[in-house]
Design a protein around this motif. Structure first.
Motif, PDB file in Angstrom:
ATOM      1  N   PRO A  37       0.808  -1.228   0.000  1.00  0.00           N
ATOM      2  CA  PRO A  37       0.000   0.000   0.000  1.00  0.00           C
ATOM      3  C   PRO A  37       0.840   1.276   0.000  1.00  0.00           C
ATOM      4  CG  PRO A  37      -0.034  -1.000   2.179  1.00  0.00           C
ATOM      5  CD  PRO A  37       0.771  -1.900   1.294  1.00  0.00           C
ATOM      6  N   THR A  38       1.167   1.763  -1.197  1.00  0.00           N
ATOM      7  CA  THR A  38       1.868   3.041  -1.318  1.00  0.00           C
ATOM      8  C   THR A  38       0.823   4.158  -1.360  1.00  0.00           C
ATOM      9  OG1 THR A  38       1.830   3.043  -3.730  1.00  0.00           O
ATOM     10  CG2 THR A  38       3.722   1.961  -2.668  1.00  0.00           C
ATOM     11  N   ALA A  39       1.268   5.375  -1.184  1.00  0.00           N
ATOM     12  CA  ALA A  39       0.350   6.519  -1.207  1.00  0.00           C
ATOM     13  C   ALA A  39      -0.394   6.600  -2.540  1.00  0.00           C
ATOM     14  CB  ALA A  39       1.114   7.814  -0.937  1.00  0.00           C
ATOM     15  N   MET A  40       0.311   6.413  -3.652  1.00  0.00           N
ATOM     16  CA  MET A  40      -0.324   6.505  -4.975  1.00  0.00           C
ATOM     17  C   MET A  40      -1.329   5.381  -5.176  1.00  0.00           C
ATOM     18  SD  MET A  40      -0.984   7.985  -7.763  1.00  0.00           S
ATOM     19  CE  MET A  40       0.152   9.334  -7.658  1.00  0.00           C
ATOM     20  N   ARG A  41      -0.999   4.176  -4.776  1.00  0.00           N
ATOM     21  CA  ARG A  41      -1.923   3.054  -4.933  1.00  0.00           C
ATOM     22  C   ARG A  41      -3.190   3.289  -4.118  1.00  0.00           C
ATOM     23  NH1 ARG A  41       2.641  -1.732  -4.631  1.00  0.00           N
ATOM     24  NH2 ARG A  41       3.303  -1.551  -6.803  1.00  0.00           N
TER      25      ARG A  41
END
Length: 139
Positions: free
Chosen positions: A16-20
């Motif tokens: 879970p990255t910020a963009m995802r």
């Protein structure tokens, strides 16, 4: 942002990255399948390549499915069935409105089973119904 977005990504094996999380949140808020250009506008100034790679990751992991409705732009929608890396199991009809151009998943309308002639091996199957959606027909 919905509090379960991070959990949804982790359950699909996606870091879970910020963009995802932003892309998933944006897709969850849509009422119809969304073209990448709309996601780009919504997530501006995010990098186009990053959004594309995120969508491809989501598709590979069974989180979204890509829809070719004949408009020339692939559209993306959240999978409604339990799809995974082994395949998409949400074979349902998609409806493309001739007036508003929105493509809507119809998860309760299954794609009929086809009997192909001997020797034909299907790789994928989709069914697009074109017409006028309820929103446009009530105007």
């Amino acid at each position: 942002m919905s509090p379960n977005i991070e959990t949804m990504l982790i359950e699909k094996g996606i870091q879970p990255t910020a963009m995802r999380m932003l892309v998933l949140d944006c897709l969850l808020k849509q009422s119809s399948a969304t073209p990448m250009t709309e996601l780009e506008s919504e997530l501006h100034p995010a990098d186009r390549i990053t959004i594309y790679r995120t969508l491809k990751t989501f598709e590979e992991k069974g989180m979204v499915h890509a829809i070719d409705d004949g408009s020339g732009a692939t559209k993306y929608a959240i999978c409604v069935e339990d799809c995974s890396t082994t395949g998409h199991h949400d074979l349902h009809v998609h409806f493309n409105c001739n007036i508003c151009k929105q493509t809507t998943c119809l998860p309760n309308t299954s794609v009929p089973e086809l009997k192909l002639p001997e020797g034909f091996v299907p790789a994928e199957l989709s069914l697009i119904v074109k017409g006028v959606c309820p929103g446009c027909s009530n105007r």
